[in-house]
Design an enzyme around this catalytic site. Structure first.
Site, short mmCIF file in Angstrom:
data_model
loop_
_atom_site.label_atom_id
_atom_site.label_comp_id
_atom_site.label_asym_id
_atom_site.label_seq_id
_atom_site.Cartn_x
_atom_site.Cartn_y
_atom_site.Cartn_z
CB CYS A 1 -0.92 -0.02 1.21
SG CYS A 1 -1.80 1.53 1.44
CB CYS B 1 0.86 1.19 4.39
SG CYS B 1 -0.73 0.71 5.08
CG ASP C 1 -2.90 15.01 -4.00
OD1 ASP C 1 -3.89 14.33 -3.66
OD2 ASP C 1 -2.30 14.84 -5.08
N GLY D 1 -13.75 7.75 -8.25
CA GLY D 1 -12.38 8.11 -8.62
C GLY D 1 -11.32 7.73 -7.61
CB THR E 1 -6.37 6.42 -7.81
OG1 THR E 1 -5.93 7.51 -7.00
CG2 THR E 1 -7.24 6.93 -8.95
CG HIS F 1 -4.13 3.79 3.52
ND1 HIS F 1 -3.12 3.11 4.16
CD2 HIS F 1 -4.54 4.75 4.39
CE1 HIS F 1 -2.93 3.62 5.37
NE2 HIS F 1 -3.78 4.63 5.53
CG HIS G 1 -6.90 9.32 0.54
ND1 HIS G 1 -6.89 8.00 0.11
CD2 HIS G 1 -7.25 10.05 -0.53
CE1 HIS G 1 -7.20 7.96 -1.17
NE2 HIS G 1 -7.44 9.20 -1.59
P1 5GP Z 1 -7.99 9.27 -4.69
O1 5GP Z 1 -8.06 9.38 -6.20
O2 5GP Z 1 -7.69 7.85 -4.27
O3 5GP Z 1 -9.15 9.87 -3.96
O4 5GP Z 1 -6.77 10.17 -4.27
C1 5GP Z 1 -5.45 9.73 -4.33
C2 5GP Z 1 -4.58 10.97 -4.26
O5 5GP Z 1 -3.28 10.57 -3.93
C3 5GP Z 1 -4.50 11.70 -5.61
O6 5GP Z 1 -4.98 13.03 -5.46
C4 5GP Z 1 -3.02 11.65 -5.95
O7 5GP Z 1 -2.54 12.84 -6.55
C5 5GP Z 1 -2.38 11.38 -4.62
N1 5GP Z 1 -1.12 10.64 -4.70
C6 5GP Z 1 -0.89 9.54 -5.47
N2 5GP Z 1 0.36 9.09 -5.27
C7 5GP Z 1 0.92 9.93 -4.35
C8 5GP Z 1 2.22 9.98 -3.74
O8 5GP Z 1 3.11 9.16 -3.99
N3 5GP Z 1 2.44 10.98 -2.85
C9 5GP Z 1 1.47 11.91 -2.53
N4 5GP Z 1 1.80 12.85 -1.65
N5 5GP Z 1 0.24 11.88 -3.09
C10 5GP Z 1 -0.03 10.90 -3.99
ZN ZN Z 2 -2.42 1.30 3.58
#
Ligand code: 5GP
Ligand code: ZN
Length: 114
Positions: free
Chosen positions: A4, A7, A30, A93, A95, A98, A100
């Site tokens: 993850c 994690c 982010d 959406g 991605t 875990h 957040h």
């Molecule tokens: P989701 O699409 O799951 O709601 O949001 C995932 C968020 O994690 C996205 O806004 C993406 O830009 C962010 N993200 C993805 N990989 C990383 C990373 O390695 N570091 C950080 N700080 N944010 C990340």
């Molecule tokens: Zn996790």
């Protein structure tokens, strides 16, 4: 959880711009910000989606929301306004699996979201 991304961020195995951390939650910027202020508040414990939240997790989710509000206020967005978002599963959406809480601020945010 071994594979993850968040994690690994919690454990410090992948670098991130951490803005807050305690035993329960970590908040970091982010990597692909969608607003001038865009941080993610995540639990230190792995929970894949909001569907996996049980009654024992309600205090933790409350702590995440409280931390989001505190970070928004500390950064000057309490009165201007900010948005908090949990994405859950594909059509929303999500991605990173875990949970957040996105905290977005610093520009006018449209509604309804895309
Ligand atoms: P989701 O699409 O799951 O709601 O949001 C995932 C968020 O994690 C996205 O806004 C993406 O830009 C962010 N993200 C993805 N990989 C990383 C990373 O390695 N570091 C950080 N700080 N944010 C990340
Ligand atoms: Zn996790």
């Amino acid at each position: 959880m071994a594979d993850c991304l968040f994690c690994k961020i919690v454990a410090g195995q992948i670098p991130s711009a951490v803005v807050y951390q305690d035993d329960q939650v970590v908040a970091f910027r982010d990597i692909n910000p969608q607003a001038p202020f865009h941080v993610l508040v995540a639990p230190t414990r792995h929970i894949a989606t909001l569907n996996d939240i049980g009654p024992d997790d309600h205090a933790l989710v409350g702590a995440m929301i409280g931390r989001a509000a505190a970070l928004a206020a500390e950064n000057g967005y309490a009165q201007r306004g900010y948005r908090t978002v949990f994405n859950c599963n594909a059509e929303a959406g999500q991605t990173v699996f875990h949970i957040h809480l996105h905290v977005l601020a610093g520009r006018s945010l449209g509604w309804p979201p895309g």
